[in-house]
Design an enzyme around this catalytic site. Structure first.
Site, PDB file in Angstrom:
ATOM      1  N   LYS B  74       1.355  -6.036  -0.649  1.00  0.00           N
ATOM      2  CA  LYS B  74       0.203  -5.152  -0.399  1.00  0.00           C
ATOM      3  C   LYS B  74      -1.079  -5.900  -0.746  1.00  0.00           C
ATOM      4  O   LYS B  74      -1.126  -6.644  -1.732  1.00  0.00           O
ATOM      5  CB  LYS B  74       0.340  -3.879  -1.237  1.00  0.00           C
ATOM      6  CG  LYS B  74      -0.694  -2.798  -0.925  1.00  0.00           C
ATOM      7  CD  LYS B  74      -0.457  -1.544  -1.754  1.00  0.00           C
ATOM      8  CE  LYS B  74      -1.464  -0.446  -1.460  1.00  0.00           C
ATOM      9  NZ  LYS B  74      -1.223   0.755  -2.282  1.00  0.00           N
ATOM     10  N   SER B 149      -1.173   5.038   0.238  1.00  0.00           N
ATOM     11  CA  SER B 149      -1.997   3.932   0.691  1.00  0.00           C
ATOM     12  C   SER B 149      -1.203   2.666   1.058  1.00  0.00           C
ATOM     13  O   SER B 149      -1.734   1.800   1.745  1.00  0.00           O
ATOM     14  CB  SER B 149      -3.009   3.573  -0.392  1.00  0.00           C
ATOM     15  OG  SER B 149      -2.357   3.095  -1.546  1.00  0.00           O
ATOM     16  N   SER B 173       1.371   6.549  -3.541  1.00  0.00           N
ATOM     17  CA  SER B 173       1.098   5.562  -2.494  1.00  0.00           C
ATOM     18  C   SER B 173       2.262   4.657  -2.089  1.00  0.00           C
ATOM     19  O   SER B 173       2.159   3.930  -1.106  1.00  0.00           O
ATOM     20  CB  SER B 173      -0.084   4.687  -2.893  1.00  0.00           C
ATOM     21  OG  SER B 173      -1.273   5.406  -2.714  1.00  0.00           O
TER      22      SER B 173
END
Lengths: 100, 484, 474
Positions: B74, B149, B173
């Protein structure tokens, strides 16, 4: 509850956050920020909790570091990522006021 | 697709026997990513470096199960010399000069970093649509959101571009996009994985965790990234353990709690029905499922907003155009530099949260909001501690609906919080939580079950998750071509 | 002027003498190349987190102890949020809610009377980076960013510039003696801000205060405070309003210069630092730190005077920590401390100053110094002798008696031998004896000269004089 913040209120929090808000954005922020604030306002209805306040790492205790020096950056690395620099210094527009 | 849909165990054997090389995997990964370009899962690809690493690994012994496997990271996890943007204009050209602790661990296990995945800007959002680089798309239906996210990480694993991905979870997330994309996602206990090098959003909730196509591989990746880190005072001092150790053990006699709030009107009928059918399977296997009331669950979002926005307003103060990142060209004064850099550098969602967070901490407000939220959080934690004295695990749905349309309006600032209403309590209490796929909606979008464990009991969660996985035996590869 | 009661509170920031910074392991140093003592934590890079230096906690425990503070056993850190280019994260990690020390005091003596300057609290925090201002830009050097500080805040209980000065001198002495800080005001390792207000009666609420920041020396603290008091009195006398202002003292102009007028209070948005869990101090930890506290300056003065050292010498010794530490090593011996202090502060200190040496750089071990003092006390060595052999004593290692022998200045101590010499001089100078008896003092000088000539200067002068007078009376 009011459905929007006043312009002054928005400008005040924008000032705390150092974010410029254009005149034409103000209205949207007045509404959106108020929506969020109305939501957090619900906390006032929460009762019956224990007053003890704990910071983030609940059951953890800080382990102290030994006072021994480690690796440091080369000044070149420090200034490489900085948008403005002169020599080994990072540069900003002149700050008037406190000298420290 | 030749290799990337296969189990890691099988790949490991092929690597050991020199039937395949890490480069074969890396090449397939980049070919897939190219084919799936429209999914917009990546912000930055690490192609040159990944190929170089893969070639170097050819001369090394295959010394661990994750050796040579492509992994996606990420883009809020710091990677030295590899652009790390947090999906923000603010860090669009930011080249880090150090590695996050987890990245060091990934490299030490000789995994190969394929690229940095798309996400909500600074992890603020629930659909990855706040990304400065455009939203990733759901591989099950490219008109749908990926969730967020950690959207890009969930998408690229679901699309079988890579075996493994790392995400971060502040208020759901990892678990929520894992649910929307039909994969396994784990948010470990707060403190399990070092946060050093994870760009801070809300320090007291942020936690890095693995996203994978199945339960076993998830546990393998968690094995590789946990551990006390002297650079993170909030990391926990726990003996290393094998998180796969309970996988395959039967669940007979185990007790699960299903909070009534998780089965209330906020959840779609379709999802509730799936949860009920799974709980029936669990009972059939000899486990007990009790409906319970858990205090404060309905307050979790409010408390989360206060603490998360408060902390975020402070954590994001460092983006000021002075030492790194975007900076207003030719500023006329220091205030001009601050105000304009932050106006242009941050997107709308981020600015809203920073402003509200600043307000929540200003003057006497910190006492009314932040400190009170901390007190209640503490009580909520105790509530869970009590619950876990009677139950092994807590279960429920991960999300209230399946992934919605990318074109759904974004103007409601509350929406992104309410999407995470079922997963946020876990972050509030510092507990581990995971998503495991349990089926599909009528329109063929994945549905997930949320498993919550007591602190540091991830192994038990994997036990239940693997049991469900085996019982349901779902086909979890998005079918057909994923091109638009 | 007596119509007004000045009220002064002082905040002092002191940089702690540690090897590394408070929240990172980069070096805590001064005077190095710009931005050469930093790492990603000091610069507030995304993803970085603080660690906490053990030595900072130890030094803070020490400081709290010598400032007579209560020590908090469970504490946390807070974030103080404000935008300023010299704080990398745009928040400073400090202790707002749970300062490590509180309710302490420092005792000063003013006009012969003792007064306790009360300490409200003492907390730990990080220093900012160093800014240098040019005409159109400000240059930032982050070497100082993250240097550990303690801030010591007094109650508003100081009533004059003189008191403030005495307090700061006392504070500096204490912190310096405990190796907590270098306390070098000129290098910024000790910085003082004063809050000054006046009121007419003790019962009145405190007046509007003015803050004087970063005063460059302790003596200027007294001057600038007194000037501010005078200024405030004039304003009131002229029916003008005192505004809440921040000023700085300009040494060259000898004036307090206005920096800014405060309109609203600062909104620092404090909240507990989530990256640092609770810090728990155990009794053992505190005890092991307290054990390392040396004898404090006031105690030293008391002990020295009790051993017969004059007040002046006691003060002088304490002013020079290495000499005082050396002197402390002698305290268990039974030498004449008055003589010892005279020698140490006289010829030896002159030598040390001249040669830019510390007492520890010389060969003068405690044992040799003891021997030296004894030789002076029993008059084996005259002060002139001492001067003659001093360099040898301080630079060579042989015993004092050997040095005395080698330099041939063994004083004639033998009463009988000296008496014989004196009697022979008297008998061969009868005329001068008569002069003496007629009251001519010059005669004594003549005889002493003769004695010294005869003994080649080795006679103990006092002894010679005693015997001479005795023999002349016969």
């Amino acid at each position: 509850m009011e459905d929007k913040l006043t312009k002054e209120e928005v400008l005040h929090v924008a000032q705390l956050a150092r974010i410029n808000i254009d005149e034409d954005e103000l209205e949207t922020y007045q509404i959106e920020l108020k929506k969020l604030l109305n939501e957090v306002e619900k906390i006032s209805a929460v009762k019956g909790y224990d007053d003890e306040k704990l910071i983030a790492s609940w059951d953890r205790k800080t382990e102290l570091r030994e006072d021994i020096a480690g690796e440091m950056l080369d000044p070149k690395e420090v200034i490489n990522n900085a948008p403005r620099h002169s020599g080994n210094y990072i540069e900003v527009p002149v700050v008037i006021g406190d000298e420290s | 697709m030749k290799y990337l849909n296969k189990p890691i165990l099988e790949i490991n054997k092929l690597l050991k026997e020199k039937v395949i090389k890490p480069l074969d995997l890396v090449e397939e990964a980049f070919a897939n990513i190219e084919k799936n370009k429209a999914l917009n899962a990546y912000i930055t690809l690490n192609k040159e470096e990944a190929i170089k690493t893969a070639k170097e690994l050819e001369n090394k012994e295959v010394d661990n199960i994750l050796f040579g496997l492509p992994i996606a990271i990420k883009d809020n996890i710091i990677t030295k010399d590899l652009r790390t943007t947090c999906a923000s204009h603010m860090l669009e050209n930011f080249l880090p000069i150090y590695d996050a602790t987890v990245v060091k661990k990934i490299k030490a296990k000789n995994m190969i970093i394929i690229g940095k995945t798309n996400m909500d800007e600074f992890a603020m959002g629930s659909s990855s649509r706040t990304s400065y680089f455009g939203a990733p798309k759901n591989p099950w239906n490219t008109n749908k959101i990926s969730g967020g996210s950690s959207g890009g990480s969930a998408v690229t694993v679901a699309a079988r571009d890579v075996f493994l991905a790392l995400g971060s979870d502040t208020g759901g997330s990892i678990r929520q996009p894992a649910s929307y994309c039909g994969i396994v996602g784990m948010k470990p206990t707060y403190g399990r994985v070092s946060r050093y090098g994870l760009v801070a959003f809300a320090s007291s909730f942020d936690q890095i965790g693995p996203l994978t196509k199945n339960v076993y591989e998830n546990a393998l990746l968690l094995n590789a990234i946990v551990g006390k880190d002297d650079n993170d005072l909030t990391s926990a001092d726990k003996e290393s353990e094998d998180f796969t150790r309970l996988i395959g053990k039967d669940i007979k006699g185990m007790k699960f709690a299903l909070p009534n709030y998780f089965m209330s009107d906020i959840v779609s009928q379709e999802i509730k029905e799936k949860i009920i059918s799974v709980s029936k399977i669990l009972e059939k296997l000899g486990a007990k499922v009790d409906y319970v009331d858990v205090k404060y669950l309905e307050n979790a979002v409010t408390l989360y907003q206060i603490i998360a926005m408060g902390e975020a307003s402070s954590n994001l103060a460092r983006y000021d155009g002075i030492r790194f990142g975007y900076s207003l060209p030719n500023p006329t004064s220091i205030d001009n530099l601050y105000y304009e850099t932050r106006k242009t550098g941050f997107g709308k969602e981020v600015k809203r949260r920073i402003m509200v967070g600043s307000y929540l901490l200003s003057g006497e407000n910190a006492k009314i909001y932040y400190n009170k939220a901390l007190s209640i959080r503490d009580d909520m934690q105790k509530e869970f501690t009590n619950l876990f004295q009677k139950y092994d695990l807590v279960i429920g749905p991960t999300t209230t609906t399946t992934a919605y349309d990318l074109t759904d309006p974004m103007d409601d600032p509350l929406k992104s919080f309410l999407d995470d209403v079922l997963v946020i309590p876990v972050n509030m209490a510092g507990l581990p939580g995971m998503n495991v796929p349990i089926g599909f909606s009528k329109d063929n979008m994945p549905i997930g079950m949320h498993i919550i464990g007591n602190k540091f009991e991830e192994a038990k969660m994997y036990q239940l998750a693997s049991c469900i996985e085996k019982e349901l035996n779902l086909a979890l590869t998005p079918g057909g071509e994923i091109n638009e | 002027m007596n119509k007004y009661i000045p009220t002064i509170g002082i905040e002092v920031h002191v940089e702690l003498k540690t090897a590394t910074k408070i929240f990172s392991n980069s070096i805590n140093g001064y005077g190095q190349m710009a931005n050469s003592l930093t790492n990603v934590v000091d610069l507030g890079y995304p993803g970085t987190l603080p660690t906490l230096n053990k030595e900072v906690i130890n030094l803070a425990i020490k400081a709290a102890t010598v400032l007579n503070c209560k020590i908090r056993k469970e504490m946390h850190f807070d974030r103080k949020n404000y935008f300023y280019p010299d704080i990398p994260k745009n928040y400073q990690i400090t202790q707002n809610e749970t300062p490590i020390g509180y309710d302490g005091y420092v005792e000063i003596t003013i006009n012969g009377e003792k007064k306790k300057i009360e300490i409200e609290e003492m907390h730990i925090e990080e220093d900012t980076c160093k800014s240098t201002h040019r005409s159109s830009k400000t240059l930032l050097d982050f070497n100082r960013a993250g240097v550990p500080l303690i801030e010591i805040v007094t109650k508003p209980c100081i009533s004059s510039g003189e008191e403030a000065k005495l307090y700061l001198e006392k504070l500096r002495e204490l912190l310096y003696y405990c190796d907590i800080s270098d306390c070098k005001i000129e290098e910024g390792s000790m910085r003082a801000d004063a809050n000054v207000s006046i009121r007419k009666n003790e019962q009145d609420p405190l007046g509007t205060k003015c803050e004087i920041k970063n005063i460059g020396s302790i003596s200027n603290v007294a001057i600038s405070i007194d000037k501010e008091i005078k200024n405030q009195i004039e304003l009131i006398e002229n029916n003008k309003q005192i505004k809440q202002q921040t000023k700085r003292y300009d040494d060259k102009l000898g004036k307090n210069i206005l920096m800014r007028t405060k309109e609203t209070g600062n909104d620092y948005r404090y909240f507990p630092e989530p990256d640092i869990p609770y810090v728990i101090l155990t009794e053992d930890m505190i005890a092991s730190v307290v054990k390392t506290i040396p004898m404090l300056p006031d105690e030293r003065r008391k002990v020295y005077q009790a051993k017969g050292v004059s007040e002046l010498n006691a003060n002088k010794l304490v002013q020079n920590r290495s000499l005082s530490d050396y002197f402390n090593k002698l305290l268990d011996t039974n030498i004449n401390f008055k003589i010892a202090s005279n020698i140490l502060l006289g010829d030896i200190q002159a030598y040390l100053n001249k040669n830019e040496k510390q007492i520890s750089d010389t060969t003068l071990t405690v044992t040799r110094f003891e021997e030296l003092v004894k030789n002076v006390e029993d008059k084996t060595l005259t002060s002139k002798n001492l001067k003659d052999i001093l360099v040898t004593v301080l630079e060579e290692e042989s015993s004092i008696s050997t040095i005395i022998k080698k330099s041939g200045i063994e004083n004639i101590q033998d009463d009988q031998a000296l008496r014989t010499i004196i009697n022979s001089i008297i008998s061969s100078n009868q005329e001068t004896v008569n002069d003496y008896k007629n009251g001519h003092d010059r005669a004594i000088k003549f005889f002493m000269g003769q004695i010294m000539k005869e003994t080649k200067g080795s006679a103990n002068p006092k002894l010679a004089m005693d015997i001479l007078l005795e023999e002349l009376k016969k």
